[in-house]
Motif scaffolding. Structure first.
Motif, PDB file in Angstrom:
ATOM      1  N   ASP A 207      -8.087 -11.177  -0.070  1.00 32.23           N
ATOM      2  CA  ASP A 207      -7.862  -9.812  -0.539  1.00 32.23           C
ATOM      3  C   ASP A 207      -7.065  -9.012   0.492  1.00 32.23           C
ATOM      4  O   ASP A 207      -6.118  -8.286   0.153  1.00 32.23           O
ATOM      5  CB  ASP A 207      -9.207  -9.138  -0.818  1.00 32.23           C
ATOM      6  N   SER A 208      -7.428  -9.157   1.754  1.00 36.21           N
ATOM      7  CA  SER A 208      -6.753  -8.428   2.822  1.00 36.21           C
ATOM      8  C   SER A 208      -5.288  -8.832   2.937  1.00 36.21           C
ATOM      9  O   SER A 208      -4.399  -7.975   3.074  1.00 36.21           O
ATOM     10  CB  SER A 208      -7.470  -8.675   4.153  1.00 36.21           C
ATOM     11  N   GLU A 209      -5.029 -10.147   2.875  1.00 36.63           N
ATOM     12  CA  GLU A 209      -3.656 -10.625   3.002  1.00 36.63           C
ATOM     13  C   GLU A 209      -2.801 -10.215   1.804  1.00 36.63           C
ATOM     14  O   GLU A 209      -1.615  -9.870   1.951  1.00 36.63           O
ATOM     15  CB  GLU A 209      -3.648 -12.151   3.160  1.00 36.63           C
ATOM     16  N   LEU A 210      -3.389 -10.237   0.619  1.00 34.73           N
ATOM     17  CA  LEU A 210      -2.651  -9.811  -0.566  1.00 34.73           C
ATOM     18  C   LEU A 210      -2.336  -8.316  -0.504  1.00 34.73           C
ATOM     19  O   LEU A 210      -1.266  -7.876  -0.932  1.00 34.73           O
ATOM     20  CB  LEU A 210      -3.453 -10.133  -1.832  1.00 34.73           C
ATOM     21  N   GLU A 211      -3.281  -7.546   0.031  1.00 30.91           N
ATOM     22  CA  GLU A 211      -3.065  -6.109   0.178  1.00 30.91           C
ATOM     23  C   GLU A 211      -1.882  -5.833   1.123  1.00 30.91           C
ATOM     24  O   GLU A 211      -1.039  -4.956   0.862  1.00 30.91           O
ATOM     25  CB  GLU A 211      -4.330  -5.446   0.714  1.00 30.91           C
ATOM     26  N   LYS A 212      -1.800  -6.609   2.202  1.00 26.64           N
ATOM     27  CA  LYS A 212      -0.699  -6.433   3.155  1.00 26.64           C
ATOM     28  C   LYS A 212       0.659  -6.703   2.508  1.00 26.64           C
ATOM     29  O   LYS A 212       1.675  -6.130   2.903  1.00 26.64           O
ATOM     30  CB  LYS A 212      -0.885  -7.372   4.347  1.00 26.64           C
ATOM     31  N   GLN A 213       0.655  -7.589   1.522  1.00 26.71           N
ATOM     32  CA  GLN A 213       1.913  -7.954   0.844  1.00 26.71           C
ATOM     33  C   GLN A 213       2.182  -7.087  -0.394  1.00 26.71           C
ATOM     34  O   GLN A 213       3.054  -7.412  -1.193  1.00 26.71           O
ATOM     35  CB  GLN A 213       1.873  -9.438   0.448  1.00 26.71           C
ATOM     36  N   ASP A 214       1.427  -5.993  -0.537  1.00 24.47           N
ATOM     37  CA  ASP A 214       1.577  -5.103  -1.697  1.00 24.47           C
ATOM     38  C   ASP A 214       1.419  -5.830  -3.022  1.00 24.47           C
ATOM     39  O   ASP A 214       2.097  -5.524  -4.014  1.00 24.47           O
ATOM     40  CB  ASP A 214       2.951  -4.400  -1.656  1.00 24.47           C
ATOM     41  N   PHE A 215       0.527  -6.814  -3.031  1.00 23.13           N
ATOM     42  CA  PHE A 215       0.299  -7.567  -4.266  1.00 23.13           C
ATOM     43  C   PHE A 215      -0.366  -6.704  -5.342  1.00 23.13           C
ATOM     44  O   PHE A 215      -0.084  -6.819  -6.528  1.00 23.13           O
ATOM     45  CB  PHE A 215      -0.576  -8.788  -3.959  1.00 23.13           C
ATOM     46  N   PHE A 216      -1.297  -5.826  -4.903  1.00 19.00           N
ATOM     47  CA  PHE A 216      -2.044  -5.006  -5.860  1.00 19.00           C
ATOM     48  C   PHE A 216      -1.262  -3.744  -6.177  1.00 19.00           C
ATOM     49  O   PHE A 216      -1.030  -2.900  -5.330  1.00 19.00           O
ATOM     50  CB  PHE A 216      -3.410  -4.625  -5.270  1.00 19.00           C
ATOM     51  N   LEU A 217      -0.796  -3.644  -7.392  1.00 20.70           N
ATOM     52  CA  LEU A 217       0.000  -2.482  -7.811  1.00 20.70           C
ATOM     53  C   LEU A 217      -0.918  -1.377  -8.301  1.00 20.70           C
ATOM     54  O   LEU A 217      -1.037  -1.125  -9.462  1.00 20.70           O
ATOM     55  CB  LEU A 217       0.994  -2.896  -8.892  1.00 20.70           C
TER      56      LEU A 217
END
Length: 217
Positions: A207-217
């Motif tokens: 979750d943290s890594e995806l957040e860093k990559q702006d995965f969650f719009l």
């Protein structure tokens, strides 16, 4: 060292958990009444189950009302472990089952109490720890409590009057587990799954890594 109904149970002093195999851990979540905890302890010991974990019991712990209704199942209460959350209570478990009336509101597989007992025995035979969750008396398990659950257990009572009290549910599931001893589920093929605690850490990192990559719009 005590032998109960063919199950070897080692009791340890202090806060260390009991070394119990192959029995599942019984987890009572946000239980409202101490009396019900005591009756659940009695039902557990009837079936040779002794490992009890309590998640945020409403009236605190220890509880004299629980002792009064346990009918000498003191070994269960004395070694009960207390946790603040379901995630903490099942962190060392590889498979988690739950009894709930919310089965239609989830995508989790639903099995009968009998089949769940065979799956639990298979988990134990593979050297893994399992847990069975039971929710509070009035409302049952909420959605957050089900996040750690792999499989839901359906108890096939009369559909026109299906209400069970907490101790009855524990007794029915415990009895099916007792009957299943020596049997396994032939379809069980899972190999060395991660414990729930390790899985939670992995998901948090993901979750943290995806957040860093702006995965969650």
């Amino acid at each position: 060292h005590t032998i109960l109904s063919g199950t070897s149970i080692t009791l340890e002093s202090g806060t260390e958990p009991m070394a119990i195999n192959p029995s599942p851990v019984i987890v009572l979540v946000a239980t409202q009444m101490g009396e019900n905890i005591g009756m659940c302890a009695r039902a557990m010991l009837n079936c040779g189950l002794s490992r009890l974990r309590l998640v945020a019991p409403r009236d605190g712990w220890p509880n004299n009302a629980a002792t009064a209704t346990a009918a000498d199942a003191d070994v269960v209460l004395e070694n009960a472990e207390i946790y603040e959350s379901v995630a903490e209570a099942v962190a060392d478990c590889q498979r988690v089952f739950a009894t709930t009336a919310r089965e239609r509101a989830t995508n989790l597989p639903v099995v009968s109490a009998e089949k769940s007992a065979l799956e639990i025995s298979s988990v134990s035979s593979a050297g893994q720890q399992s847990a069975i969750l039971f929710g509070p008396e009035a409302s049952g398990l909420d959605a957050d409590s089900l996040l750690s659950v792999d499989t839901l257990i359906h108890i096939g009572t009369n559909p026109e009057f299906s209400s069970l009290n907490l101790a009855q549910a524990v007794l029915l599931v415990g009895w099916e587990w007792r009957k299943s001893q020596g049997k396994t589920n032939p379809a069980f093929q899972e190999k060395e799954p991660a414990g729930k605690g390790d899985l939670d850490k992995f998901l948090d990192r993901l979750d943290s890594e995806l957040e860093k990559q702006d995965f969650f719009l």
